[in-house]
Design a protein around this motif. Sequence first.
Motif, PDB file in Angstrom:
ATOM      1  N   CYS A   1       0.854  -1.199   0.000  1.00  0.00           N
ATOM      2  CA  CYS A   1       0.000   0.000   0.000  1.00  0.00           C
ATOM      3  C   CYS A   1       0.886   1.244   0.000  1.00  0.00           C
ATOM      4  CB  CYS A   1      -0.890   0.035   1.242  1.00  0.00           C
ATOM      5  SG  CYS A   1      -2.128  -1.254   1.337  1.00  0.00           S
ATOM      6  N   TYR A   2       0.659   2.122  -0.954  1.00  0.00           N
ATOM      7  CA  TYR A   2       1.370   3.390  -0.940  1.00  0.00           C
ATOM      8  C   TYR A   2       0.566   4.446  -1.683  1.00  0.00           C
ATOM      9  CZ  TYR A   2       2.851   1.795  -5.610  1.00  0.00           C
ATOM     10  OH  TYR A   2       2.875   1.330  -6.898  1.00  0.00           O
ATOM     11  N   ASP A   3       0.762   5.678  -1.284  1.00  0.00           N
ATOM     12  CA  ASP A   3       0.116   6.815  -1.935  1.00  0.00           C
ATOM     13  C   ASP A   3       0.774   8.081  -1.413  1.00  0.00           C
ATOM     14  OD1 ASP A   3      -1.652   8.319  -3.509  1.00  0.00           O
ATOM     15  OD2 ASP A   3      -3.345   7.032  -2.987  1.00  0.00           O
ATOM     16  N   SER A   4       0.463   9.198  -2.050  1.00  0.00           N
ATOM     17  CA  SER A   4       0.993  10.466  -1.543  1.00  0.00           C
ATOM     18  C   SER A   4       0.218  10.872  -0.296  1.00  0.00           C
ATOM     19  CB  SER A   4       0.876  11.560  -2.604  1.00  0.00           C
ATOM     20  OG  SER A   4      -0.488  11.882  -2.837  1.00  0.00           O
ATOM     21  N   ILE A   5       0.871  11.622   0.561  1.00  0.00           N
ATOM     22  CA  ILE A   5       0.199  12.149   1.744  1.00  0.00           C
ATOM     23  C   ILE A   5      -0.978  13.021   1.311  1.00  0.00           C
ATOM     24  CG2 ILE A   5       0.485  13.658   3.756  1.00  0.00           C
ATOM     25  CD1 ILE A   5       3.413  12.755   3.866  1.00  0.00           C
ATOM     26  N   GLU A   6      -0.765  13.763   0.238  1.00  0.00           N
ATOM     27  CA  GLU A   6      -1.818  14.627  -0.304  1.00  0.00           C
ATOM     28  C   GLU A   6      -3.061  13.821  -0.675  1.00  0.00           C
ATOM     29  OE1 GLU A   6      -1.994  18.208  -3.585  1.00  0.00           O
ATOM     30  OE2 GLU A   6      -0.887  16.405  -4.113  1.00  0.00           O
ATOM     31  N   ASN A   7      -2.885  12.686  -1.317  1.00  0.00           N
ATOM     32  CA  ASN A   7      -4.031  11.867  -1.713  1.00  0.00           C
ATOM     33  C   ASN A   7      -4.723  11.226  -0.523  1.00  0.00           C
ATOM     34  OD1 ASN A   7      -3.841  12.452  -4.407  1.00  0.00           O
ATOM     35  ND2 ASN A   7      -2.875  10.521  -4.991  1.00  0.00           N
ATOM     36  N   LEU A   8      -3.950  10.801   0.474  1.00  0.00           N
ATOM     37  CA  LEU A   8      -4.559  10.222   1.668  1.00  0.00           C
ATOM     38  C   LEU A   8      -5.445  11.248   2.365  1.00  0.00           C
ATOM     39  CD1 LEU A   8      -1.560   8.148   3.073  1.00  0.00           C
ATOM     40  CD2 LEU A   8      -3.619   7.275   1.960  1.00  0.00           C
TER      41      LEU A   8
ATOM     42  N   THR B   1       2.506   9.321 -10.346  1.00  0.00           N
ATOM     43  CA  THR B   1       3.551   8.654 -11.130  1.00  0.00           C
ATOM     44  C   THR B   1       4.915   9.326 -10.987  1.00  0.00           C
ATOM     45  OG1 THR B   1       1.890   8.006 -12.766  1.00  0.00           O
ATOM     46  CG2 THR B   1       4.196   7.871 -13.432  1.00  0.00           C
ATOM     47  N   ASN B   2       4.942  10.641 -10.977  1.00  0.00           N
ATOM     48  CA  ASN B   2       6.211  11.377 -10.926  1.00  0.00           C
ATOM     49  C   ASN B   2       6.580  11.857  -9.527  1.00  0.00           C
ATOM     50  OD1 ASN B   2       6.588  11.164 -13.772  1.00  0.00           O
ATOM     51  ND2 ASN B   2       5.110  12.835 -14.068  1.00  0.00           N
ATOM     52  N   ASN B   3       5.798  11.456  -8.533  1.00  0.00           N
ATOM     53  CA  ASN B   3       6.081  11.887  -7.160  1.00  0.00           C
ATOM     54  C   ASN B   3       7.189  11.043  -6.537  1.00  0.00           C
ATOM     55  OD1 ASN B   3       3.574  13.025  -7.862  1.00  0.00           O
ATOM     56  ND2 ASN B   3       2.932  13.156  -5.729  1.00  0.00           N
ATOM     57  N   GLN B   4       8.147  11.713  -5.908  1.00  0.00           N
ATOM     58  CA  GLN B   4       9.185  11.014  -5.165  1.00  0.00           C
ATOM     59  C   GLN B   4       8.599  10.427  -3.883  1.00  0.00           C
ATOM     60  OE1 GLN B   4      12.687  10.617  -5.519  1.00  0.00           O
ATOM     61  NE2 GLN B   4      12.553  11.315  -7.638  1.00  0.00           N
ATOM     62  N   GLY B   5       9.191   9.356  -3.407  1.00  0.00           N
ATOM     63  CA  GLY B   5       8.736   8.782  -2.148  1.00  0.00           C
ATOM     64  C   GLY B   5       9.211   7.357  -1.982  1.00  0.00           C
ATOM     65  N   ARG B   6       8.499   6.613  -1.136  1.00  0.00           N
ATOM     66  CA  ARG B   6       8.896   5.237  -0.827  1.00  0.00           C
ATOM     67  C   ARG B   6       7.731   4.291  -1.125  1.00  0.00           C
ATOM     68  NH1 ARG B   6      11.048   8.546   3.266  1.00  0.00           N
ATOM     69  NH2 ARG B   6      13.338   8.583   3.252  1.00  0.00           N
ATOM     70  N   ARG B   7       7.820   3.624  -2.257  1.00  0.00           N
ATOM     71  CA  ARG B   7       6.848   2.603  -2.655  1.00  0.00           C
ATOM     72  C   ARG B   7       7.473   1.259  -2.311  1.00  0.00           C
ATOM     73  NH1 ARG B   7       7.172   6.882  -6.082  1.00  0.00           N
ATOM     74  NH2 ARG B   7       5.285   7.683  -7.124  1.00  0.00           N
ATOM     75  N   ILE B   8       7.247   0.807  -1.089  1.00  0.00           N
ATOM     76  CA  ILE B   8       7.971  -0.339  -0.558  1.00  0.00           C
ATOM     77  C   ILE B   8       7.325  -1.659  -0.980  1.00  0.00           C
ATOM     78  CG2 ILE B   8       8.871  -1.455   1.508  1.00  0.00           C
ATOM     79  CD1 ILE B   8      10.048   1.327   0.975  1.00  0.00           C
ATOM     80  N   THR B   9       8.132  -2.527  -1.606  1.00  0.00           N
ATOM     81  CA  THR B   9       7.702  -3.863  -1.997  1.00  0.00           C
ATOM     82  C   THR B   9       8.739  -4.867  -1.491  1.00  0.00           C
ATOM     83  OG1 THR B   9       8.872  -3.756  -4.118  1.00  0.00           O
ATOM     84  CG2 THR B   9       6.588  -2.961  -4.083  1.00  0.00           C
TER      85      THR B   9
END
Length: 219
Positions: free
Chosen positions: A174-181, A194-202
């Motif tokens: 599960c991942y998303d931007s803080i803005e979207n949450l 798609t172009n947002n930096q962050g941590r999409r952990i798998t």
Amino acid sequence: YEESLNTISQIKEGDTFIDSMDPNYISEKTDYISFQKSINLRYKALEMSSGVHYLYISSASLYSPSTDNINEFSKASCFYQSPYLMMKYNNECLVSSLCKSGLTLARVVNMWSQTPAESFLGDLVKAKRLGERISTRAGDINVISYSYLGDICLLFVFIIKNKLSGVINVSTGCYDSIENLKAYNNKIEPKPITNNQGRRITSSIYNWQNIITKRKELF
């Protein structure tokens, strides 16, 4: 402290020891006396670790932000960003150097539960329950990974039963931007990330879908 020390002294070959002794934060409010005691207990556990599955609970926030998925082979170099992450990094190095047998470095994503903790996700769960709006802030475009506490526990059971060792990401994808949450909570349209930096952990070690029938969703 003495009771914990006595329990650790009884660790034997074939046991699993879960090291979750770190404080939840490092600040001027940290109880450094208790912190030092936890360090002493860790050294004792490592001394007793021969033939033991030693599982250290670390943080997936050690990984460098990216627009790609992050697995166990990704670079972890963000320990300099906070005293808390520096502590996690130093402890990973410590247990790696002193553990005498099977070691798991469990890099766990942000967790949420129905009992809100003092964190962004805790505030989000509380706001959702009360029907309150949450205002946006600078930096909210960053992507974070998060999982339900109960699902994280199921993954830990799998890791322990299968004695998985090395660096293991603990995530249900599960991942998303803080803005979207915040947008989901505020009932407004989310934005592409798609172009947002962050941590999409798998994980490249296991497939969470083979372990959890249906993950619990935040929204």
